[in-house]
Motif scaffolding. Sequence first.
Motif, PDB file in Angstrom:
ATOM      1  N   ILE A  12      -0.376   6.907  -2.360  1.00 16.72           N
ATOM      2  CA  ILE A  12      -1.560   6.397  -3.061  1.00 16.72           C
ATOM      3  C   ILE A  12      -2.831   6.825  -2.335  1.00 16.72           C
ATOM      4  O   ILE A  12      -3.722   7.411  -2.929  1.00 16.72           O
ATOM      5  CB  ILE A  12      -1.522   4.849  -3.167  1.00 16.72           C
ATOM      6  CG1 ILE A  12      -0.257   4.387  -3.901  1.00 16.72           C
ATOM      7  CG2 ILE A  12      -2.761   4.333  -3.857  1.00 16.72           C
ATOM      8  CD1 ILE A  12      -0.176   4.821  -5.341  1.00 16.72           C
ATOM      9  N   ALA A  21      -6.705   2.955 -10.034  1.00 14.30           N
ATOM     10  CA  ALA A  21      -5.333   2.514 -10.254  1.00 14.30           C
ATOM     11  C   ALA A  21      -5.259   1.860 -11.627  1.00 14.30           C
ATOM     12  O   ALA A  21      -6.255   1.338 -12.142  1.00 14.30           O
ATOM     13  CB  ALA A  21      -4.917   1.527  -9.175  1.00 14.30           C
ATOM     14  N   TYR A  25      -1.024  -2.356 -12.171  1.00  8.74           N
ATOM     15  CA  TYR A  25      -0.585  -2.017 -10.816  1.00  8.74           C
ATOM     16  C   TYR A  25      -1.510  -2.637  -9.783  1.00  8.74           C
ATOM     17  O   TYR A  25      -1.063  -3.195  -8.782  1.00  8.74           O
ATOM     18  CB  TYR A  25      -0.531  -0.496 -10.670  1.00  8.74           C
ATOM     19  CG  TYR A  25      -0.006  -0.010  -9.346  1.00  8.74           C
ATOM     20  CD1 TYR A  25       1.296  -0.277  -8.942  1.00  8.74           C
ATOM     21  CD2 TYR A  25      -0.812   0.734  -8.488  1.00  8.74           C
ATOM     22  CE1 TYR A  25       1.782   0.173  -7.738  1.00  8.74           C
ATOM     23  CE2 TYR A  25      -0.330   1.196  -7.276  1.00  8.74           C
ATOM     24  CZ  TYR A  25       0.969   0.917  -6.912  1.00  8.74           C
ATOM     25  OH  TYR A  25       1.447   1.367  -5.702  1.00  8.74           O
TER      26      TYR A  25
END
Length: 147
Positions: A12, A21, A25
């Motif tokens: 990430i 994002a 999530y």
Amino acid sequence: MKVILRQDVEKIGKLGETINAKDGYARNYLIPRGLALEATDKSLKIIEQEKQNLIKKIDREKKEIESLAQKIKNTSCTISVEVGLDDKFFGVVTNQDIAKAYEQEGVVVDKRLIDLKDPIRELGVFYVPIKLHPEVTVEAKVWIVKT
């Protein structure tokens, strides 16, 4: 949703990065687990403060490791081994033996940090590298003598 990462998250991003994002999530995974904060001015200040605290902590740990490295450099240990004819060893000296010898000298070293390629099989003076930190490696002086 834009979020700021509070720590490194695999695949990430890294600490302090602002990423996009998906809403679910971010709300259901990143934010509840403390991995990220919603990107606002207030959270940006919080992240900057956390970064500074982390940098101070890393510097403190590195200074402690450097002082341990200086102790190791100034200390040498002696290991007595049994030998037979022609000074042949009955065993070998391993990193565990070196760690115990340094512990007897008052310096605690984890045996996993001692970077001994092969066990020592002869008498003499050896300089064994000890990797205390990715940036700090010190040479330990080890004397192997017969009993």
